[in-house]
Design an enzyme around this catalytic site. Structure first.
Site, PDB file in Angstrom:
ATOM      1  N   LYS A   1       0.849  -1.197   0.000  1.00 24.69           N
ATOM      2  CA  LYS A   1       0.000   0.000   0.000  1.00 24.69           C
ATOM      3  C   LYS A   1       0.880   1.241   0.000  1.00 24.69           C
ATOM      4  O   LYS A   1       1.745   1.397   0.862  1.00 24.69           O
ATOM      5  CB  LYS A   1      -0.912   0.032   1.233  1.00 24.69           C
ATOM      6  CG  LYS A   1      -1.823   1.276   1.262  1.00 24.69           C
ATOM      7  CD  LYS A   1      -2.833   1.225   2.380  1.00 24.69           C
ATOM      8  CE  LYS A   1      -2.388   1.909   3.640  1.00 24.69           C
ATOM      9  NZ  LYS A   1      -2.558   3.376   3.635  1.00 24.69           N
TER      10      LYS A   1
ATOM     11  N   ASP B   1      -3.495   4.329  -2.031  1.00 25.01           N
ATOM     12  CA  ASP B   1      -4.396   4.887  -1.011  1.00 25.01           C
ATOM     13  C   ASP B   1      -4.331   6.408  -1.066  1.00 25.01           C
ATOM     14  O   ASP B   1      -3.719   7.049  -0.218  1.00 25.01           O
ATOM     15  CB  ASP B   1      -3.971   4.359   0.362  1.00 25.01           C
ATOM     16  CG  ASP B   1      -4.966   4.723   1.451  1.00 25.01           C
ATOM     17  OD1 ASP B   1      -6.088   5.141   1.118  1.00 25.01           O
ATOM     18  OD2 ASP B   1      -4.611   4.581   2.633  1.00 25.01           O
TER      19      ASP B   1
ATOM     20  N   LYS C   1      -7.185   8.392  -1.372  1.00 25.99           N
ATOM     21  CA  LYS C   1      -8.416   8.948  -0.767  1.00 25.99           C
ATOM     22  C   LYS C   1      -8.936  10.159  -1.546  1.00 25.99           C
ATOM     23  O   LYS C   1      -9.052  11.270  -1.019  1.00 25.99           O
ATOM     24  CB  LYS C   1      -8.170   9.314   0.702  1.00 25.99           C
ATOM     25  CG  LYS C   1      -7.767   8.120   1.569  1.00 25.99           C
ATOM     26  CD  LYS C   1      -7.699   8.494   3.039  1.00 25.99           C
ATOM     27  CE  LYS C   1      -7.397   7.314   3.941  1.00 25.99           C
ATOM     28  NZ  LYS C   1      -6.022   6.797   3.831  1.00 25.99           N
TER      29      LYS C   1
ATOM     30  N   THR D   1     -10.191   7.373  10.844  1.00 28.22           N
ATOM     31  CA  THR D   1     -10.110   6.940  12.250  1.00 28.22           C
ATOM     32  C   THR D   1      -9.571   8.045  13.151  1.00 28.22           C
ATOM     33  O   THR D   1      -9.660   7.950  14.366  1.00 28.22           O
ATOM     34  CB  THR D   1      -9.216   5.690  12.395  1.00 28.22           C
ATOM     35  OG1 THR D   1      -7.957   5.967  11.786  1.00 28.22           O
ATOM     36  CG2 THR D   1      -9.840   4.487  11.748  1.00 28.22           C
TER      37      THR D   1
ATOM     38  N   ARG E   1      -3.237  -4.959  15.029  1.00 33.57           N
ATOM     39  CA  ARG E   1      -2.048  -5.246  15.823  1.00 33.57           C
ATOM     40  C   ARG E   1      -1.999  -6.731  16.161  1.00 33.57           C
ATOM     41  O   ARG E   1      -2.991  -7.273  16.628  1.00 33.57           O
ATOM     42  CB  ARG E   1      -2.065  -4.448  17.130  1.00 33.57           C
ATOM     43  CG  ARG E   1      -1.788  -2.947  16.938  1.00 33.57           C
ATOM     44  CD  ARG E   1      -0.378  -2.704  16.403  1.00 33.57           C
ATOM     45  NE  ARG E   1      -0.123  -1.310  16.058  1.00 33.57           N
ATOM     46  CZ  ARG E   1      -0.312  -0.771  14.853  1.00 33.57           C
ATOM     47  NH1 ARG E   1      -0.767  -1.491  13.848  1.00 33.57           N
ATOM     48  NH2 ARG E   1      -0.040   0.494  14.634  1.00 33.57           N
TER      49      ARG E   1
ATOM     50  N   GLY F   1       1.045  -1.859   8.746  1.00 33.46           N
ATOM     51  CA  GLY F   1       2.202  -1.009   8.524  1.00 33.46           C
ATOM     52  C   GLY F   1       3.289  -1.263   9.540  1.00 33.46           C
ATOM     53  O   GLY F   1       4.099  -2.191   9.407  1.00 33.46           O
ATOM     54  N   ARG F   2       3.312  -0.421  10.579  1.00 30.01           N
ATOM     55  CA  ARG F   2       4.412  -0.442  11.534  1.00 30.01           C
ATOM     56  C   ARG F   2       4.740  -1.783  12.188  1.00 30.01           C
ATOM     57  O   ARG F   2       5.924  -2.058  12.429  1.00 30.01           O
ATOM     58  CB  ARG F   2       4.193   0.661  12.580  1.00 30.01           C
ATOM     59  CG  ARG F   2       4.422   2.046  11.962  1.00 30.01           C
ATOM     60  CD  ARG F   2       3.791   3.143  12.756  1.00 30.01           C
ATOM     61  NE  ARG F   2       2.336   3.061  12.727  1.00 30.01           N
ATOM     62  CZ  ARG F   2       1.531   3.929  13.310  1.00 30.01           C
ATOM     63  NH1 ARG F   2       2.037   4.934  13.992  1.00 30.01           N
ATOM     64  NH2 ARG F   2       0.226   3.804  13.216  1.00 30.01           N
TER      65      ARG F   2
HETATM   66  O1  C5P Z   1      -0.719   1.494  12.202  1.00 34.35           O
HETATM   67  P1  C5P Z   1      -0.133   0.951  10.918  1.00 34.35           P
HETATM   68  O2  C5P Z   1       1.268   1.400  10.687  1.00 34.35           O
HETATM   69  O3  C5P Z   1      -0.323  -0.523  10.771  1.00 34.35           O
HETATM   70  O4  C5P Z   1      -1.004   1.663   9.810  1.00 34.35           O
HETATM   71  C1  C5P Z   1      -1.085   1.177   8.510  1.00 34.35           C
HETATM   72  C2  C5P Z   1      -2.062   1.988   7.710  1.00 34.35           C
HETATM   73  O5  C5P Z   1      -3.349   1.969   8.288  1.00 34.35           O
HETATM   74  C3  C5P Z   1      -1.672   3.444   7.579  1.00 34.35           C
HETATM   75  O6  C5P Z   1      -1.400   3.661   6.224  1.00 34.35           O
HETATM   76  C4  C5P Z   1      -2.862   4.265   8.037  1.00 34.35           C
HETATM   77  O7  C5P Z   1      -3.326   5.071   6.987  1.00 34.35           O
HETATM   78  C5  C5P Z   1      -3.912   3.252   8.376  1.00 34.35           C
HETATM   79  N1  C5P Z   1      -4.461   3.391   9.739  1.00 34.35           N
HETATM   80  C6  C5P Z   1      -5.768   3.761   9.912  1.00 34.35           C
HETATM   81  N2  C5P Z   1      -6.309   3.839  11.168  1.00 34.35           N
HETATM   82  C7  C5P Z   1      -5.556   3.579  12.241  1.00 34.35           C
HETATM   83  C8  C5P Z   1      -4.218   3.201  12.086  1.00 34.35           C
HETATM   84  C9  C5P Z   1      -3.694   3.115  10.807  1.00 34.35           C
HETATM   85  O8  C5P Z   1      -6.464   4.012   8.934  1.00 34.35           O
HETATM   86  N3  C5P Z   1      -6.110   3.679  13.451  1.00 34.35           N
END
Ligand code: C5P
Length: 224
Positions: free
Chosen positions: A32, A59, A61, A115, A175, A204-205
């Protein structure tokens, strides 16, 4: 079976995005790329990432008048993204024109509510009712406008899946159970999201921030 995991490469650093994607490519189903990457590198950067051979989720949007969004999607269609996002709040005509402008193989999915928004933000933007009601209302709009699905939080998948069983549901904010946020009660695991009806898991992270991204992606995949 192809992995439902799309790794979110939330960075404007092309070398880093390419490096992480190359390391995890055997254990994810796609990558993504978001606005920060696209703003920095544009279509050429996307093409560069596409050389890795994984499906690409753009992505971006999109949210503008129908004609502008349709023209933008025609241009993005040359990159053959597997998934493309637009804002459901853009309205029915924008959603219909977005879907019509996309390549047939591209899934066009709608973002319902970011979110990052809370109840006070809803009031400030003139939206009455709860966040959940707003998500369900926009999911219904996306479905009847002919989109492929929506982006929704892990906590909303079950309700959206019931209302739209054939909807292509993209779920971020996940997570792993053994991750740093594992003891938080409201965190949804990739497995729970899959079981509730998610089509794509955006992670992601937990992968990109791991010491060994390849191992992290493999471990998450093994829980599905
Ligand atoms: O938190 P993480 O690094 O896994 O996030 C991955 C993707 O999910 C990000 O690109 C972010 O746009 C989206 N995200 C979201 N709502 C959250 C956390 C992350 O839409 N609460």
């Amino acid at each position: 079976m192809t992995s439902p995991i799309y790794v979110a490469l939330d960075t404007p650093d092309l070398a880093r995005a390419h490096d992480v994607a190359a390391r995890v490519r055997a254990h994810v189903g796609g990558i993504k790329l978001g606005l920060e990457f696209f703003a920095a590198h544009g279509p050429a950067g996307v093409r560069e990432m596409a050389t890795l051979g994984l499906p690409i989720f753009l992505d971006l949007k999109l949210h503008d008048i129908p004609n502008t969004v349709a023209k933008a999607i025609q241009a993005l269609g040359l990159l053959a993204p597997s998934i493309l996002t637009v804002h459901a709040a853009g309205g029915r005509a924008m959603l219909e024109d977005a879907k019509a402008a996309a390549p047939v193989a591209t899934r066009v999915v709608a973002v319902t509510m970011l979110t990052s928004l809370d109840a006070a933000d809803l009031v400030d933007t003139g939206v009455g009712g709860s966040a959940h009601d707003q998500v369900m209302r926009l999911a219904d709009l996306a479905r009847t406008a002919g989109l492929d699905g929506i982006v929704c939080a892990g906590t909303e998948i079950a309700a959206v899946h019931r209302a739209w069983p054939k909807g292509f549901l993209v779920v971020p904010g996940l997570r792993p159970a053994d991750g740093a946020a594992g003891d938080q009660k409201r965190v949804v695991t990739p497995r729970a999201a899959r079981d509730a009806g998610a089509s794509v898991l955006v992670i992601g992270r937990p992968i990109t921030g791991a010491d060994d991204p390849d191992q992290a992606a493999r471990a998450i995949g093994a829980t599905l």
